[in-house]
Motif scaffolding. Sequence first.
Motif, PDB file in Angstrom:
ATOM      1  N   PHE A 101      -2.138   0.359   9.616  1.00 51.24           N
ATOM      2  CA  PHE A 101      -1.583  -0.716   8.810  1.00 51.24           C
ATOM      3  C   PHE A 101      -0.210  -1.148   9.297  1.00 51.24           C
ATOM      4  N   ALA A 125       1.992  -0.617  -6.098  1.00 52.24           N
ATOM      5  CA  ALA A 125       1.187  -0.930  -4.915  1.00 52.24           C
ATOM      6  C   ALA A 125      -0.223  -1.312  -5.338  1.00 52.24           C
ATOM      7  N   ASP A 126      -0.859  -2.145  -4.531  1.00 56.07           N
ATOM      8  CA  ASP A 126      -2.238  -2.563  -4.796  1.00 56.07           C
ATOM      9  C   ASP A 126      -3.252  -1.538  -4.322  1.00 56.07           C
ATOM     10  N   ALA A 150       0.731  -5.045  10.290  1.00 56.12           N
ATOM     11  CA  ALA A 150       1.934  -5.760   9.857  1.00 56.12           C
ATOM     12  C   ALA A 150       2.719  -6.281  11.055  1.00 56.12           C
ATOM     13  N   MET A 189       0.843  -1.165   0.000  1.00 54.07           N
ATOM     14  CA  MET A 189       0.000   0.000   0.000  1.00 54.07           C
ATOM     15  C   MET A 189       0.895   1.237   0.000  1.00 54.07           C
ATOM     16  N   THR A 197       0.119  -9.134   6.228  1.00 54.08           N
ATOM     17  CA  THR A 197       1.041  -9.134   5.096  1.00 54.08           C
ATOM     18  C   THR A 197       1.089  -7.801   4.352  1.00 54.08           C
ATOM     19  N   LEU A 198       0.220  -6.868   4.691  1.00 49.01           N
ATOM     20  CA  LEU A 198       0.196  -5.580   4.010  1.00 49.01           C
ATOM     21  C   LEU A 198       1.350  -4.708   4.488  1.00 49.01           C
ATOM     22  N   ARG A 199       2.117  -4.195   3.550  1.00 46.24           N
ATOM     23  CA  ARG A 199       3.220  -3.287   3.860  1.00 46.24           C
ATOM     24  C   ARG A 199       2.857  -1.903   3.352  1.00 46.24           C
ATOM     25  N   THR A 200       3.194  -0.898   4.138  1.00 46.29           N
ATOM     26  CA  THR A 200       2.812   0.474   3.824  1.00 46.29           C
ATOM     27  C   THR A 200       4.059   1.333   3.613  1.00 46.29           C
TER      28      THR A 200
END
Length: 139
Positions: A21, A63-64, A25, A1, A30-33
């Motif tokens: 976020f 990024a998604d 983590a 992200m 698993t989401l990295r910002t």
Amino acid sequence: MHILVYDGAEEQDFIGPRDVFGHAAHVGGTLRTSLVRPGGPGEVTCAFGTRIVVEQGWNPTEADILVIPGGGWGDPEGPGVHRLRENAAVLRDLRRAPVGHSAGGGVHRRPGAVGGGSSQGAAVHDPPPGEGRAGAGGR
């Protein structure tokens, strides 16, 4: 992200998501910002004077999720989303970006920014016409 940080962005609009976020983590999510800046790495002066160094430039395909914080709604001539909405490179890159959210998501709503409407499923929260943010918490 990615969280897109720019001159005039409101501190709470990018620090809040970064904090939430980041904690996710920390506990195994698993989401990295990453904080990113249009035009490459550099210093940003936020809405209330906080100065930060953003170490990563924004690449809309990396990024998604894209969070665009709000800021500067009450001053069309000053730094903030109004200037972001007029930046041709940002608008071009938004056409390639996945999702926008938060008060700055209104950048997507600028006619022609992303197919003339809001982005792909983006949650867009613009202030009512003629109104800026009301202060901390805004709306």
